[in-house]
Design an enzyme around this catalytic site. Sequence first.
Site, short mmCIF file in Angstrom:
data_model
loop_
_atom_site.label_atom_id
_atom_site.label_comp_id
_atom_site.label_asym_id
_atom_site.label_seq_id
_atom_site.Cartn_x
_atom_site.Cartn_y
_atom_site.Cartn_z
N GLU A 6 0.84 -1.21 0.00
CA GLU A 6 0.00 0.00 0.00
C GLU A 6 0.87 1.25 0.00
O GLU A 6 0.62 2.20 -0.76
CB GLU A 6 -0.92 0.03 1.21
CG GLU A 6 -1.80 1.28 1.27
CD GLU A 6 -2.50 1.48 2.59
OE1 GLU A 6 -2.58 2.65 3.04
OE2 GLU A 6 -2.98 0.49 3.17
N SER A 31 -0.73 -6.42 7.55
CA SER A 31 -0.37 -5.29 8.41
C SER A 31 -1.44 -5.01 9.45
O SER A 31 -1.14 -4.83 10.64
CB SER A 31 -0.14 -4.04 7.55
OG SER A 31 0.08 -2.91 8.36
N ASN A 32 -2.71 -4.99 9.03
CA ASN A 32 -3.76 -4.62 9.99
C ASN A 32 -3.92 -5.69 11.07
O ASN A 32 -4.20 -5.37 12.23
CB ASN A 32 -5.09 -4.34 9.27
CG ASN A 32 -5.81 -5.59 8.83
OD1 ASN A 32 -6.56 -6.19 9.57
ND2 ASN A 32 -5.59 -5.99 7.58
#
Length: 298
Positions: free
Chosen positions: A140, A239-240
């Site tokens: 991202e 990542s989250n």
Amino acid sequence: MSDRIVFEKNGKTITLAEHSGFCYGVKTALQKTLKTVEEYEGTGRRVYTFGPIIHNDDVVNDLNMRGVQICSAPGSTEKDAAVIIRSHGVPASVEAALRDSCGQLIDATCPHVKKIHRLADDAYHEGRTIVVIGDAGHPEVQGIDGWCGNEAVIFSDPAEIERPKNLARLNRAEEILAVAQTTLNRNVWDACTEALLRRYPRAQLRCTICSATSSRQTACRRVAEISDAMVVIGGRNSSNTTRLAEVCALTCPRTFHIESVDELEATAFAGCRRIGVTAGASTPENQIASVEAFLKTL
């Protein structure tokens, strides 16, 4: 929706944190992918995703069984193929190259990420220097960087602002705009932007952390505070999900970040009466249900 008690018996409680599982961006990306698969069925033309559509191996493997393949470079597919940009988004140059090299390009970039692309693109063409608070190696963030000429200053630790390369870029900047990776921990954003403003008080801040990320972290923290153990379900490359595990571990040291129920052992929950569960934005419902079923048998 709220935190949900999924099991309560003999003094043992299992609670699922609010907002667990697929977020809007992931759900939309999968819907677009499955719709494309249906449209291309029987045509002899192939469907690709540019990189894994989301950070979940089970979902990616299921799509592969449906004929969806992964490509990693523009021009590596057949000219008549459909290529789907994953939810993380891609740099502007990659998007243009994909559009020119395949039969149909479907953009499944998360709307929140797309908004950051527009911010970065506008700011770059206005001559501003863009700071991205996030993981430089995350797709991202690499995509955002590609919408500002690959000239963004990227860091996720306040100390990194002092690196000579970063200072050289920021010291000659007339205007600075800071944005965030959508899955960033809010505490990291606060610490990094505080360090940025100390040196460059006129820097503009746009906290682009996704609301789903913030609410998910708040919910998992709330459940972790009342739990003897927490189970966080999701890919280790997500990542989250990693941020969720970090948030939970701060208040519940017995936190387990797993990708599937097979990683859990009953002995790990010895003495636990209150068990909390949360799941990353790329975790499907069936994986959550499997963990809940396992915990109920303890």
